[in-house]
Enzyme design. Structure first.
Site, PDB file in Angstrom:
ATOM      1  N   CYS A 130       0.854  -1.182   0.000  1.00  0.00           N
ATOM      2  CA  CYS A 130       0.000   0.000   0.000  1.00  0.00           C
ATOM      3  C   CYS A 130       0.885   1.224   0.000  1.00  0.00           C
ATOM      4  O   CYS A 130       1.439   1.613   1.021  1.00  0.00           O
ATOM      5  CB  CYS A 130      -0.889  -0.005   1.237  1.00  0.00           C
ATOM      6  N   LEU A 131       1.061   1.791  -1.194  1.00  0.00           N
ATOM      7  CA  LEU A 131       1.963   2.935  -1.324  1.00  0.00           C
ATOM      8  C   LEU A 131       1.346   3.862  -2.373  1.00  0.00           C
ATOM      9  O   LEU A 131       1.040   3.431  -3.489  1.00  0.00           O
ATOM     10  CB  LEU A 131       3.344   2.443  -1.765  1.00  0.00           C
TER      11      LEU A 131
END
Ligand SMILES: [Zn+2]
Ligand SMILES: [Zn+2]
Ligand SMILES: [Zn+2]
Ligand SMILES: [Zn+2]
Ligand SMILES: [Zn+2]
Ligand SMILES: [Zn+2]
Ligand SMILES: [Zn+2]
Lengths: 450, 151
Positions: free
Chosen positions: B87-88
């Site tokens: 999750c970036l």
């Protein structure tokens, strides 16, 4: 007949019915590309466009970004950018509806991207590139702006359709993609077959070179060693193993200039002094390399030690950390190595000592000079004192004279005219006179006097 | 396969000639858009002792879409789920074609050094992290020893 290998290599083709599009991004640049590259394709700008936030991209790169899920945002700072493509039919209709009255200049919102300053495209267009037909053998290098002309008008390796008629019935056009160098100066189709001058096999003009060098069994070439003839395609292979082929001694790198047939080499090597020396010298080279490495390591460590000795004396602290580092290094090495290191350290110290001896005479010379300088300084101080005394004496004399002059003034200006103008007393008199005439303005007083 | 865009060739060459410290990315010989990545855990993080395997794939539309990156080594991190998905923001909504493979890999390495449990992908891990951070860090350290390669 299989197609010529050189022709299969990728390059630039001109095909009728298709617009001849050139992929500018596949160009190879001659010089390194550090500046003026697009942040998106990372190549020198092609039709650079600037955004209102001040960033520059290729026109096609920024427009591709606008059409992608990222949308109309600057790829570098994400600021929203408005843009409406002029060629977009739908967009034009919408514009017409919103601005019916002004037909000449439809009132559209101005785009947030526009062509970058011309100097940028000038610089990128001047960058030197290789020909797109490099893989086919074209060595051309030129500025980027001229590549299209080169490919379309000059390059012998660009392929065109062969527009010559074939001999067959009914008459038809050849249409085969052929490099310009095979088409130029010919009135007939270069794909017409003819017999090879050596073996008689049927070949065509574009295939000739490949047939001669790679296929033909009768195109013969002499071996430079045994002088026997072999097909061109295999002579190189033969020469690699031919006993009569002339070779250099493998020890040529260290000075042997013997040259001779390969079969004689072993005989020569038995007597060749260089060949016998070569392994030893190679070994030595290796050792020297290693020694050089450890010497530079040791001298850097020695510097640290000397530093810590000097500083330790001054501060009484020393540098345990760096000394640890040194000892951990020697700990990793074998006993013999550390003995060598010790000897090397001694040598280094000896070297430093001799350096010191060499410097010593100049140090004593410097000391002598230092003494002389301090003697001069002392003398100078004496002179200064003397001078001050003189000055004081002079001052007192001046005061006395002034006093005497003031004393005489009431008796008349006689003395003044008798005195020489440049002498000290006359100056003193001028000053006093000026100060008297201050009421009329000092400038007036001065001009009266002069 | 369509020919590789010049930009990908350039990026690959640069990754090999001037590699990012602590990160190794090598393209597959038969698919130059697919990279094997080895990433060292950043120092003074619970992942410090390990080397993590990742896969990176450049989709057809790259650089107009972000590369697809996934951890192959099991890792205990609030922003990386059980399947290794990361999750970036720069891998999703904040992607820009001006970013590169190397900047993405650096961002992932930075994420290892600065976990963000408030924007979680692995919910349980993020819960653990918020409840008892020192315990979570300890677990992350254990997982690193158990699953990641030694440096
Ligand atoms: Zn571009
Ligand atoms: Zn911008
Ligand atoms: Zn050319
Ligand atoms: Zn033809
Ligand atoms: Zn022949
Ligand atoms: Zn021969
Ligand atoms: Zn020799």
């Amino acid at each position: 007949m299989t197609e010529n290998a050189a022709e299969e290599a990728s390059g630039f083709d001109v095909v009728s019915e298709q617009p001849s599009t050139m992929d500018m991004r596949s160009l190879q640049y001659v010089d390194p590309l550090d500046h003026l590259t697009c942040p998106i394709c990372q190549l020198p700008f092609i039709t650079p466009f600037q955004t209102k936030c001040g960033h520059i991209f290729c026109k096609s790169c920024i427009l591709e970004t606008f059409r992608s899920p990222i949308g109309q945002k600057c790829p570098l700072d994400r600021s929203p950018l408005h843009y409406k493509e002029e060629t977009d039919g739908e967009a034009n209709i919408e514009e017409d509806e919103s601005a019916e009255t002004s037909t000449e200049t439809p009132k559209t919102r101005e785009n947030d991207i526009f062509p970058a300053p011309i100097i940028i495209s000038n610089i990128t267009d001047d960058m030197r590139v290789r020909c797109l037909n490099l893989d086919r053998g074209c060595e051309w290098i030129g500025p980027r702006w001229s590549i299209k002309t080169h490919l379309l008008l000059d390059c012998g390796f660009t392929r065109f359709e062969c527009n010559n008629e074939l001999d067959e019935e009914p008459i038809s056009i050849c249409k085969k993609l052929t490099q310009r160098r095979y088409l130029d100066g010919l009135n007939s189709c270069p794909h017409k077959e003819y017999g090879c001058q050596f073996c008689g096999e049927m070949i065509t003009k574009p295939d000739e070179e490949k047939h001669f060098t790679k296929e033909c069994d009768k195109n013969l070439k002499k071996c430079k060693g045994c002088l026997l003839e072999f097909p061109l395609k295999s002579v190189e292979h033969h020469e690699r193993f031919c006993d009569k082929f002339v070779e250099k001694c493998p020890a040529a790198s260290i000075g042997c200039d013997w040259k001779g047939a390969r079969e004689l080499l072993t005989l020569h090597q038995e007597t060749c002094i260089f060949t016998r020396l070569k392994p030893i010298l190679d070994e030595k080279d290796k050792t020297i390399g290693q020694l050089r490495e450890s010497t530079s390591f040791l001298s850097s460590k020695l510097e640290i030690i000397l530093d810590s000795i000097v500083q330790g004396k001054v501060t009484n602290v020393g540098f345990p950390l760096q000394l640890d580092e040194v000892s951990s290094y020697s700990g990793q090495r074998s006993k013999r190595d550390s003995e060598e290191d010790y000897v090397h350290l001694l040598m280094e110290l000896e070297g430093l000592r001799s350096d010191f001896m060499r410097i010593q005479p100049s140090i004593s010379a410097l000391e002598a000079q230092q003494q002389m300088i301090s003697g001069l300084v002392a003398q100078n101080t004496h002179l200064m004192e003397d001078m001050n005394n003189q000055r004081m004496g002079l001052n007192s004399v001046r005061q006395q004279i002034q006093f005497l002059l003031m004393d005489r003034r009431p008796r008349g200006g006689m003395m003044e005219s008798l005195m020489p103008r440049n002498s000290v007393p006359s100056v003193a008199a001028t000053v006093s006179k000026e100060s008297l005439s201050d009421d009329e303005g000092s400038s007036a007083g001065r001009s009266n006097k002069l | 396969m369509a020919s590789l865009p010049k930009r990908i060739i350039k990026e690959t060459e640069r990754l090999v000639s001037d590699p990012v410290p602590g990160i190794k990315a090598v393209p597959h010989e038969d698919n130059l858009r697919y990279f094997d990545v080895l990433m060292e855990g950043p120092s003074s993080s619970p992942y410090e002792s390990g080397v993590f395997k990742l896969e990176l794939f450049l989709p057809e539309d790259y650089p107009m879409v972000a590369p697809k990156v996934r951890f192959l080594t099991k890792i205990y991190h609030p922003n990386i789920d059980r399947l290794g998905r990361i999750c970036l923001d720069v891998l999703k909504s904040n992607w820009s074609p001006a970013l590169q493979i190397r900047t993405i890999l650096l961002s992932i390495q930075a994420l290892l050094g600065a976990p963000n449990p408030d924007d979680p992908l692995a919910n349980e891990v993020a819960e653990d992290w918020k409840k008892d951070e020192s315990n979570a860090i300890e677990t992350a350290r254990e997982w690193t020893v158990r699953y990641a390669d030694k440096k």
